[in-house]
Design a protein around this motif. Structure first.
Motif, PDB file in Angstrom:
ATOM      1  N   VAL A  43      -6.771   4.679  -1.818  1.00  0.00           N
ATOM      2  CA  VAL A  43      -6.000   4.158  -3.305  1.00  0.00           C
ATOM      3  C   VAL A  43      -5.789   5.408  -3.992  1.00  0.00           C
ATOM      4  CG1 VAL A  43      -6.018   2.653  -5.270  1.00  0.00           C
ATOM      5  CG2 VAL A  43      -6.929   1.899  -3.015  1.00  0.00           C
ATOM      6  N   CYS A  44      -6.825   6.478  -3.982  1.00  0.00           N
ATOM      7  CA  CYS A  44      -6.772   7.459  -4.923  1.00  0.00           C
ATOM      8  C   CYS A  44      -7.786   8.797  -4.148  1.00  0.00           C
ATOM      9  CB  CYS A  44      -7.208   7.166  -6.129  1.00  0.00           C
ATOM     10  SG  CYS A  44      -8.869   6.270  -6.178  1.00  0.00           S
ATOM     11  N   GLN A  61      -0.052   3.485   0.486  1.00  0.00           N
ATOM     12  CA  GLN A  61      -1.415   3.696   0.873  1.00  0.00           C
ATOM     13  C   GLN A  61      -1.841   3.240   2.011  1.00  0.00           C
ATOM     14  OE1 GLN A  61      -3.031   0.578  -2.072  1.00  0.00           O
ATOM     15  NE2 GLN A  61      -2.184   1.706  -3.863  1.00  0.00           N
ATOM     16  N   ASN A  62      -1.002   3.161   2.926  1.00  0.00           N
ATOM     17  CA  ASN A  62      -1.389   2.913   4.371  1.00  0.00           C
ATOM     18  C   ASN A  62      -0.880   3.981   5.279  1.00  0.00           C
ATOM     19  OD1 ASN A  62      -3.112   0.600   4.229  1.00  0.00           O
ATOM     20  ND2 ASN A  62      -1.232  -0.641   3.737  1.00  0.00           N
ATOM     21  N   LYS A  63      -0.153   5.240   4.527  1.00  0.00           N
ATOM     22  CA  LYS A  63       0.327   6.139   5.482  1.00  0.00           C
ATOM     23  C   LYS A  63      -0.690   7.315   5.765  1.00  0.00           C
ATOM     24  CE  LYS A  63       4.350   4.314   4.649  1.00  0.00           C
ATOM     25  NZ  LYS A  63       5.455   4.021   5.701  1.00  0.00           N
ATOM     26  N   ILE A  73      -5.573  12.010  -7.950  1.00  0.00           N
ATOM     27  CA  ILE A  73      -4.249  11.331  -7.406  1.00  0.00           C
ATOM     28  C   ILE A  73      -4.506   9.857  -7.282  1.00  0.00           C
ATOM     29  CG2 ILE A  73      -2.708  11.651  -5.826  1.00  0.00           C
ATOM     30  CD1 ILE A  73      -3.030  14.180  -7.128  1.00  0.00           C
ATOM     31  N   ASP A  74      -3.534   9.192  -7.914  1.00  0.00           N
ATOM     32  CA  ASP A  74      -3.330   7.851  -7.561  1.00  0.00           C
ATOM     33  C   ASP A  74      -2.115   7.749  -6.796  1.00  0.00           C
ATOM     34  OD1 ASP A  74      -5.361   6.619  -9.336  1.00  0.00           O
ATOM     35  OD2 ASP A  74      -3.881   6.801 -11.166  1.00  0.00           O
ATOM     36  N   VAL A  75      -2.636   7.168  -5.582  1.00  0.00           N
ATOM     37  CA  VAL A  75      -1.569   6.869  -4.650  1.00  0.00           C
ATOM     38  C   VAL A  75      -0.708   5.655  -4.715  1.00  0.00           C
ATOM     39  CG1 VAL A  75      -1.289   6.357  -1.993  1.00  0.00           C
ATOM     40  CG2 VAL A  75      -3.189   7.760  -2.839  1.00  0.00           C
ATOM     41  N   PRO A  76       0.597   5.865  -4.864  1.00  0.00           N
ATOM     42  CA  PRO A  76       1.682   4.832  -4.922  1.00  0.00           C
ATOM     43  C   PRO A  76       1.362   3.725  -3.902  1.00  0.00           C
ATOM     44  CG  PRO A  76       2.749   6.815  -5.234  1.00  0.00           C
ATOM     45  CD  PRO A  76       1.480   7.177  -4.677  1.00  0.00           C
ATOM     46  N   ASP A  77       1.571   2.710  -4.299  1.00  0.00           N
ATOM     47  CA  ASP A  77       1.421   1.389  -3.084  1.00  0.00           C
ATOM     48  C   ASP A  77       2.115   1.664  -1.837  1.00  0.00           C
ATOM     49  OD1 ASP A  77       0.083   0.183  -5.064  1.00  0.00           O
ATOM     50  OD2 ASP A  77       1.544  -1.307  -5.790  1.00  0.00           O
TER      51      ASP A  77
END
Length: 564
Positions: free
Chosen positions: A540-541, A60-62, A53-57
């Motif tokens: 990030v992922c 990333q701080n959620k 899973i690539d985390v959308p920008d």
């Protein structure tokens, strides 16, 4: 004293964040059959083809959670192959911890019938039209024998020679005093005439309101197997020692507050003519609610909420089962859900506190939402004492429906010819909701555990509606439910290991809100059950390819959810 089921947790499967790579390990190529799609920007589904899973920008701080949902009708084992020995412990050790009144009601286990009804010859005549049968006219002081069930479900004259004490606008109050028992220097159950009058007044006050929302108590057709409902001008509230267990209730401070049984709808002639199936069955041949005399004397406010709850069961039986000729019989979760939603809606009408309402069940949902609500747990059949969890989970789902779709939706749900999940789908369509099916509604239900303070798909909002009922304006209003403020685990019932396991904190704290696991897994996920594991923030992922969750053909839906 009834104890809650101990909750089993499987230890040792911390979710580890690896360097992301392209693709997954393939997994099982069978299509998943959950029929559950979460359409939300903050949710990424994990599949055998999407384990990295690539985390959308923007996320990333959620806060990130791994969410698992079972939308099948089967209990699914989700034990991880890397798990170590399970730890047995109780999240809530005793049912008394959820009731400020220090007493609690045990659900009644009643005989179940599954009879199809045959319409009378003149079946095109509505049941509220003129009838040749003359109803009995009762007077105050009249005596009558009523049958009840003992602890073994045998029919006995537990209310023999009961006296008609109050005749209300919509009810009759019959009372059988427990004179042969003396306890704490009191004679019998010590119920005063004022208490019986208060019960009648309270029931009269909710009768028209409850029948307006949940349907008429008079069926649309007449059936050979059943009583003549045209004679049911009033509901009979029979007050006596339910199940003949007065002393036991007083000692353990628990028991059955009241019940409704469909058996009272049947003609006694029908039971007598079919002894092979109904040997010993006795019908009171009236629309009746059975009310426990001990609890009326000790806890009158919760007794009236019990009457509200059981009256919904009576109306439900009329509108769903009798009006369908016996073809429609709701599943327990659906019927009980509506009874608790009825209590919720009527709470402001009868003026009871949250401790006397179904909101007292919220701590159980916080701890046991993994057990879902569509598989109804039954102490008698399962050998477990967790039917309370089923009540709690069904109530929260019903409260969720009420607060997100309104009282008109509940009214449509109760009045329609449909039952169970189909009834929810049909009611959504009828009111023009954005969601058009049970699955769409359920796919958003996870928000109550991951985002209990949110404003959408939440319990955290009020709902109200004013109706004109018999030329009077009646306002129904239900308050928000803030699960994050509900204490889940009393600090004296949790040890250091369990506290670290679940919350990553120490056992001296009070714990509030739905349980979110601290990187660990339950060993079973029941139908409509869900659990969430906290993953952390700022990643990030995530790579789940090296962490075997379960076989993907097991119909569990796995998601990464990002929450503020």
């Amino acid at each position: 004293m009834k104890k809650l089921k101990l909750l089993s947790l499987v230890l040792g499967i911390s979710v580890i964040f690896f360097a992301c790579r392209n693709g997954g390990d393939g997994g099982d190529s069978n299509p998943r059959l959950t029929n559950l799609t979460i359409n939300a920007d903050n949710v990424i589904e994990i599949t055998p083809e999407n384990l990295s899973i690539d985390v959308p920008d923007i996320y990333q701080n959620k806060k990130a959670f791994l969410l698992a949902i079972n939308n099948t009708e089967e209990t699914i084992n989700v034990t991880n192959s890397r798990s170590v020995d399970s730890v047995q412990t109780g999240l809530i050790d005793n049912i008394e911890t959820i009731n400020e009144n220090n007493s609690f009601s045990i659900p009644a286990k009643l005989p179940e019938l599954n009879t199809k009804f045959t319409a009378k010859i003149n079946n095109n005549r509505a049941a509220n039209s003129n009838t040749e049968e003359t109803p009995v006219v009762y007077q105050l002081g009249d005596k009558k024998d009523f049958y009840g069930l003992d602890s073994n479900n045998y029919f006995k004259k537990l209310a023999a020679n009961a006296e008609l004490k109050v005749i209300g606008k919509h009810c009759r109050i019959w009372y059988k005093e427990k004179t042969e028992i003396k306890l704490q220097n009191e004679d019998g159950d010590d119920i005063t005439d004022s208490a019986l009058n208060a019960l009648a007044n309270d029931f009269d006050s909710i009768f028209e309101k409850e029948t307006y929302i949940f349907g008429s108590n008079i069926p649309t057709l007449r059936f050979n197997e059943l009583i003549d409902f045209t004679n049911c001008d009033k509901i009979d509230l029979i007050v006596y020692d339910l199940f003949d267990n007065y002393i036991e209730e007083a000692v353990v401070n628990s028991g059955i507050f009241g019940y409704f049984t469909e058996i009272d709808f049947y003609s006694q002639n029908f039971f007598d003519a079919n002894p092979q199936d109904y040997q010993g069955y006795k019908s009171n041949e009236c629309e009746a609610l059975h009310i426990d005399s001990y609890w009326l004397s000790k806890n009158p406010m919760e007794t009236i909420t019990t009457a509200v709850h059981e009256f919904q069961h009576l109306l439900h039986c009329v509108n769903k089962t009798v009006n369908s000729g016996g073809r429609n019989r709701s599943e327990s979760w659906f019927n009980e859900m509506l009874s608790m939603v009825c209590e919720d809606i009527m709470q402001s009408q009868v003026g009871v506190s949250d401790a006397g309402s179904p909101k007292k069940r919220l701590p159980l949902f916080n701890g046991y939402h993994i057990e879902g609500f569509t598989r109804w747990r039954d102490t008698a059949n399962d050998g477990k004492e967790d039917v309370y969890h089923s009540y709690a989970n069904a109530y929260v789902f019903g409260a969720y429906l009420l607060r997100n779709y309104g009282i008109d939706f509940i009214k449509e749900l109760a009045h329609s010819n449909y039952i169970n999940k189909e009834a929810i789908t049909k009611a959504l369509i009828a009111i023009g909701a954005d969601e058009k099916s049970y699955n769409e509604v359920f796919s958003n239900f996870y928000n109550v555990i991951l985002n209990p303070t949110g404003s959408k798909f939440t319990l955290n909002k009020s709902v109200s509606k004013t109706y004109t009922i018999n030329d009077k304006q009646v306002l129904f209003s239900c308050d928000p439910i803030k699960l994050n403020e509900v204490k889940t685990i009393p600090s004296d019932n949790i040890n250091e290991d369990l506290s670290e396991l679940i919350y990553g904190s120490n056992p001296n704290e009070d714990f509030f809100g739905p349980v979110l696991l601290n990187g660990n897994w339950f060993n079973e996920l029941d139908p409509s059950g869900m659990f969430a594991t906290y993953l952390g923030t700022g990643e990030v992922c995530y790579d789940f390819s090296k962490v075997k969750l379960i076989d993907f053909n097991s119909n569990i839906g796995y998601y990464v959810v990002f929450v503020d």
